[in-house]
Design an enzyme around this catalytic site. Structure first.
Site, PDB file in Angstrom:
ATOM      1  N   GLU A 278      -3.463   7.549  -4.045  1.00 48.87           N
ATOM      2  CA  GLU A 278      -3.474   6.272  -3.326  1.00 48.87           C
ATOM      3  C   GLU A 278      -3.270   5.123  -4.305  1.00 48.87           C
ATOM      4  OE1 GLU A 278      -7.211   4.727  -1.574  1.00 48.87           O
ATOM      5  OE2 GLU A 278      -6.087   4.652   0.316  1.00 48.87           O
TER       6      GLU A 278
ATOM      7  N   TYR B  91       0.860  -1.185   0.000  1.00 52.29           N
ATOM      8  CA  TYR B  91       0.000   0.000   0.000  1.00 52.29           C
ATOM      9  C   TYR B  91       0.889   1.223   0.000  1.00 52.29           C
ATOM     10  CZ  TYR B  91      -3.211   3.601   1.604  1.00 52.29           C
ATOM     11  OH  TYR B  91      -3.946   4.752   1.697  1.00 52.29           O
TER      12      TYR B  91
END
Ligand code: GDP
Ligand code: MN
Length: 388
Positions: free
Chosen positions: A197, A109
């Site tokens: 993101e 991530y």
């Protein structure tokens, strides 16, 4: 403003951030054609909507045989996809991203956003990519790594290495990670993003670092700087009334309640919504007509409120500072000439020229009630609506 994954990946490519080869398509025929052009054996078909959680909701499909792509595309196009981010009404799928399938070794991530408390950009990264990062942060906060960037110095390679070492990446991947983070930071600053993101950021089986998913949001106040970003706006993904409101410079957000609110100033708008709740009902919207609202703006605002079928009553709560109350009154009276008002209306005007405004309204012959303060106004409108 939000953009689609395929648009975010176009930006990534421009900045040299590796993404899978792919293209956006609008029909099953196009999808089939596109799949043929993809070199990889596996093709991924991804629904393009302004919401995440598509994987779990069936919006991301792997085709092991290219012949299946047209059928998968047919199944997704025109379908309403409900994910944990869309709300129960879901979103209609109008476009697909057709992409080469990637052999995933590990899912990480990585995101970059502005930390308002520290007034600086921060990278957030974790080895626990792919699933919901909020859960990882809640259950195992030690697995979430943060790296703050000094905005005056900008991104430095040591920032990237700090993160990479803490993640425990292999030397070959560290190099790719440090470079990618730098490129993301450049994109973030130059394009006026508020959030980037990548979930998952993958390490492929042949040791390449690739952004498999991409979400980018922009600060609306920065859009004037980048025409290319502005052109990414997709009106299909926005509320019709919100689009109409933005044309008139109104700050309008549709909500699910039944009391329409017209207020000036964001603080007063928040307070008004709170007080409506306290009085036992729910606001149908957030609407700030702004400090310099003209009669014309107020008229449009009022029409937008009434166009919402959920609105069972309207509460106008204005504190006249820069905006003068008689202008607000004039706008409401003008709006009433063009659209029939069939719901109860409670008005509270306070501040500059409040008396004149109220007299204009009373003299207009409109069916309305006046309140002398916010609490009285909220109680009145809630009562009037519940009686109907
Ligand atoms: P989201 O669910 O809306 O966040 O959509 P993502 O783009 O993150 O895709 C969801 C999941 O699909 C990912 O976490 C991957 O596990 C899987 N996926 C997406 N693309 C590929 C691919 O090229 N190969 C493989 N094996 N899995 C993929
Ligand atoms: Mn994702």
């Amino acid at each position: 403003m939000n953009i689609h994954e395929f648009q975010a990946k176009m930006l990534f490519s421009q900045y040299g951030i590796p993404v899978p080869q792919g293209k956006a398509v609008y029909s099953a025929d196009e999808a089939e054609q596109c799949a043929k052009e993809i070199k990889a054996d596996i093709v991924v078909v991804k629904a393009q909507i302004h919401a995440g959680g598509r994987g779990k909701a069936g919006g991301v499909k792997l085709a092991r045989n290219k012949k299946d792509v047209a059928g998968i595309a047919k199944g997704l196009l025109g379908k309403t996809l409900v994910t944990h981010q869309t709300g129960p009404e879901g979103r209609c799928v109008r476009k697909l991203l057709i992409e080469e399938g990637v052999d995933i070794g590990k899912e990480l991530y990585l995101s970059l956003l502005v930390d308002r408390t520290y007034s600086r950009p921060v990278f957030i990264t974790s080895l626990e990519g792919g699933m919901e990062i909020e859960e990882v942060a809640a259950r195992t906060p030690e697995k979430v790594i943060k790296e703050y960037i000094d905005p005056s110095a900008g991104y430095q390679q040591f920032n990237g290495r700090n993160m990479a070492f803490r993640l425990g990446l292999e030397p070959d991947i560290i190099k790719q990670f440090v470079s990618m983070a730098g490129r993301l930071y450049k994109l973030f600053v130059e394009k006026g993003a508020s959030l980037i993101e990548i979930n998952p950021l993958v390490i492929t089986k042949d040791n390449r670092l690739i952004a498999l998913d991409a979400k980018v949001s922009f600060d609306d106040n920065s859009l004037f700087k980048n025409e290319d970003v502005k052109a990414f706006r997709d009106l299909d993904e926005e509320e019709e009334l919100e689009i109409e409101a933005s044309k008139h410079g109104l700050n309008y957000v549709k909500l699910n309640g039944d009391i329409g609110c017209m207020v000036n100033g964001a603080g007063l708008a928040m307070a008004t919504m709170d007080v409506i709740k306290l009085a036992g009902s729910e606001p149908a919207n957030f609407l700030d007509v702004g400090g310099g609202a003209s009669k014309e703006t107020v008229k449009h605002a009022f029409q937008i409120l009434l166009a919402d079928k959920n609105v069972k009553g309207v509460f106008v709560n204005i504190f006249g500072g820069i905006v003068r109350c008689e202008r607000i009154a004039g706008g409401i009276i003008d709006a009433a000439k063009e659209v029939e008002i069939t719901v109860p209306l409670v008005i509270r005007l306070e501040g500059t020229n409040a008396k004149e405004g109220l007299e204009m309204l009373k003299g207009s012959g409109m069916n309305l009630e006046v309140a002398s303060d916010i609490w009285e106004g909220a109680q009145k409108i809630v009562k009037l609506v519940s009686r109907r």
